[in-house]
Design a protein around this motif. Structure first.
Motif, short mmCIF file in Angstrom:
data_model
loop_
_atom_site.label_atom_id
_atom_site.label_comp_id
_atom_site.label_asym_id
_atom_site.label_seq_id
_atom_site.Cartn_x
_atom_site.Cartn_y
_atom_site.Cartn_z
N PRO A 1 -38.46 52.44 29.23
CA PRO A 1 -37.15 51.14 28.53
C PRO A 1 -35.46 51.42 28.70
O PRO A 1 -35.63 52.63 27.63
N PRO A 2 -35.10 50.78 29.41
CA PRO A 2 -33.88 51.67 28.53
C PRO A 2 -32.86 50.93 28.06
O PRO A 2 -33.72 50.13 27.02
N ARG A 3 -32.38 51.86 26.93
CA ARG A 3 -31.61 51.29 25.25
C ARG A 3 -30.21 50.51 26.05
O ARG A 3 -29.82 49.50 25.21
N ARG A 4 -29.38 50.56 26.68
CA ARG A 4 -28.52 49.45 27.30
C ARG A 4 -28.14 50.04 28.83
O ARG A 4 -28.83 50.72 29.63
N SER A 5 -27.45 48.48 29.16
CA SER A 5 -27.51 48.77 30.97
C SER A 5 -26.24 50.01 30.94
O SER A 5 -25.39 50.22 30.53
N SER A 6 -26.43 50.17 32.47
CA SER A 6 -26.13 51.49 32.77
C SER A 6 -24.84 50.87 33.62
O SER A 6 -24.25 51.71 34.40
N GLY A 7 -24.74 49.54 34.30
CA GLY A 7 -24.31 48.45 34.70
C GLY A 7 -24.22 48.87 35.89
O GLY A 7 -25.54 49.16 36.51
N ASN A 8 -23.74 48.39 37.60
CA ASN A 8 -23.85 48.36 38.51
C ASN A 8 -23.10 48.81 39.02
O ASN A 8 -21.42 48.47 38.86
N ARG A 9 -23.83 49.48 40.40
CA ARG A 9 -23.29 50.58 40.54
C ARG A 9 -23.87 50.71 41.85
O ARG A 9 -24.77 51.24 41.84
N THR A 10 -23.07 51.54 43.25
CA THR A 10 -23.51 51.67 44.22
C THR A 10 -22.91 52.64 44.49
O THR A 10 -22.23 53.12 44.22
N ILE B 1 -13.24 55.98 14.26
CA ILE B 1 -12.94 55.66 15.54
C ILE B 1 -14.33 56.58 15.99
O ILE B 1 -15.27 56.21 17.57
N ASP B 2 -13.89 57.97 16.51
CA ASP B 2 -14.84 58.89 16.85
C ASP B 2 -16.57 58.44 16.51
O ASP B 2 -17.50 58.98 17.45
N LEU B 3 -16.84 58.43 14.89
CA LEU B 3 -18.12 58.19 14.25
C LEU B 3 -18.68 57.02 15.71
O LEU B 3 -20.21 57.28 15.22
N ALA B 4 -18.19 55.80 15.23
CA ALA B 4 -18.28 54.43 16.07
C ALA B 4 -18.68 55.10 17.08
O ALA B 4 -19.67 54.29 18.35
N MET B 5 -18.23 55.35 17.49
CA MET B 5 -18.36 56.24 20.06
C MET B 5 -19.17 56.16 19.74
O MET B 5 -20.29 56.54 20.77
N GLU B 6 -19.14 57.81 18.84
CA GLU B 6 -20.56 58.88 18.90
C GLU B 6 -21.43 57.43 18.91
O GLU B 6 -23.04 58.35 19.36
N THR B 7 -21.99 56.88 17.15
CA THR B 7 -22.65 56.17 17.26
C THR B 7 -23.39 55.20 18.83
O THR B 7 -24.49 55.26 18.93
N LYS B 8 -22.18 54.75 19.35
CA LYS B 8 -22.86 54.28 20.18
C LYS B 8 -23.30 54.83 21.65
O LYS B 8 -24.85 54.29 22.30
N PHE B 9 -22.88 56.22 21.95
CA PHE B 9 -23.14 56.89 22.77
C PHE B 9 -24.59 56.94 22.96
O PHE B 9 -25.66 57.30 23.29
N LEU B 10 -24.67 58.04 21.29
CA LEU B 10 -25.85 58.98 21.29
C LEU B 10 -26.94 57.25 20.98
O LEU B 10 -28.44 58.00 20.80
N ASN B 11 -26.67 55.92 20.59
CA ASN B 11 -28.15 55.17 20.46
C ASN B 11 -28.70 54.71 21.99
O ASN B 11 -28.66 53.36 21.92
N SER B 12 -27.75 55.20 23.41
CA SER B 12 -28.05 54.88 24.48
C SER B 12 -28.81 55.96 25.24
O SER B 12 -28.45 55.50 26.30
N VAL B 13 -28.38 57.18 25.00
CA VAL B 13 -29.18 58.54 25.97
C VAL B 13 -30.41 58.57 25.64
O VAL B 13 -30.35 58.73 24.00
#
Length: 352
Positions: A329-338, A40-52
């Motif tokens: 070019p964003p790798r993913r959406s950072s969400g809607n936030r004000t 699970i830790d490796l899966a989470m790291e994959t997600k974030f490293l591919n997003s930042v």
């Protein structure tokens, strides 16, 4: 533990340019719970490293095919030369050489000035990476010296994103906090609200940074030989904090104390912290700080100290990405936030 193996310190001896990070397959049979946590830790790291995408965050060079939950999955990362604890040992040796009669012969005064600016630069780079993460609504949750490395060019790199978490708007409580897993990370750098398993937000990273900054300046770990029980009683419940040295710059003392305040809304944003570190570095050693001050990486909107404490203050809550970031070019959406989503902290004036 899975974290000890998984982190791999992103450091590899020898001349290899890259390292491979994976979960030991034999754990599936020896300790299935530990194995699953590692997966699970490796899966989470994959997600974030591919997003930042930030110069002070380790960059993935490749991923195994088939997905993070497939047998034998791995990540390919840049090899790092050393971690912060080793760097601090080098700083400690240099600091000792610059004192007393020996310092007279080795140019102690100039070396001390450079040593301080080098340490502030490292702190600045770490703050910059965390500022960027917060702009992406990511809370890191595992800031500690062992998760900060240096590549062959001596550039700071934060790694190990197994405990990182995206703060989603729909999960935010009415008080602006999130119900996330408590007692997460290293206890020495853990925010009290995390250690007490209370709701928290991105400011937990700011508390952790204050302890890291104290370590960088004091050249020794905060709280010395505290036991877990002492952390729970003295630090988390009674509010004990490390002693701030009077010889440290006043502005840094102020921002450090605000950063480890038990009141989350008092903790300054990383934007303010970066501004203070840059200013103090230029005062101590203007020559060596020139490159430091010229940094133009993705650090969000300009910091303002004092002034507005309300409507749309850019220093409150996770900062928005700068225009420079938005054009990439964003790798993913950072969400809607004000900007008004987080209650702004009261501004404590920083002396110029």
């Amino acid at each position: 533990s899975s974290k000890e193996y998984m982190s791999y310190r992103a450091v590899h001896r020898g001349q290899a340019k890259y390292v491979i990070k994976r979960v030991a397959e034999e754990w599936e049979y020896q300790n299935r719970i530990t194995f699953l946590k590692g997966v699970i830790d490796l899966a989470m790291e994959t997600k974030f490293l591919n997003s930042v995408n930030h110069p002070n965050i380790i960059e993935p060079r490749g991923f195994a095919e088939g997905g993070a939950f497939q047998p034998g999955y791995f990540i390919v990362l840049d090899r790092l030369h050393e971690t912060l604890p080793k760097k601090i040992k080098t700083w400690t040796t240099t600091d000792r050489q610059c004192k007393g009669i020996t310092g007279v012969f080795v140019g102690g005064k100039a070396k001390v000035a450079k040593l301080i600016t080098d340490r502030l630069r490292v702190a600045f780079d770490v703050a910059s990476a965390l500022h960027y993460m917060h702009s992406m609504n990511i809370v890191y949750r595992d800031l500690k010296p062992d998760n900060i490395g240096f590549d062959v060019r001596n550039s700071v790199k934060i790694f190990d994103f197994g405990l990182a978490k995206e703060m989603r708007e729909e999960e935010r409580n009415a008080d602006g906090l999130f119900k996330m897993t408590g007692f997460t990370g290293s206890i020495r750098y853990m925010a009290p609200e995390v250690g007490l398993r209370r709701p928290y937000n991105h400011t937990a990273d700011i508390y952790s940074f204050s302890m890291l900054l104290w370590y960088i300046l004091a050249l020794e770990p905060p709280y010395g030989f505290y036991t877990p029980e002492m952390f729970l009683q003295r630090v988390f419940q009674l509010g004990h904090r490390p002693v701030v040295m009077q010889e440290w710059p006043e502005n840094i003392q102020t921002v450090m104390k605000r950063s480890w305040d038990v009141r989350l809304h008092v903790r300054p944003s990383f934007n303010i912290i970066m501004k203070v570190l840059k200013k103090e570095a230029s005062k101590i050693n203007p020559t060596d700080a020139r490159e430091f001050l010229a940094y133009t990486g993705p650090m969000g909107p300009p910091a303002t100290i004092g002034g507005n404490s309300g409507h749309g203050n850019t220093n409150s809550g996770p900062p928005r990405p700068s225009q420079q970031q938005q054009k990439q070019p964003p790798r993913r959406s950072s969400g809607n936030r004000t900007p008004a989503e987080m209650a702004p902290p009261p501004m404590v004036p920083i002396r110029s």
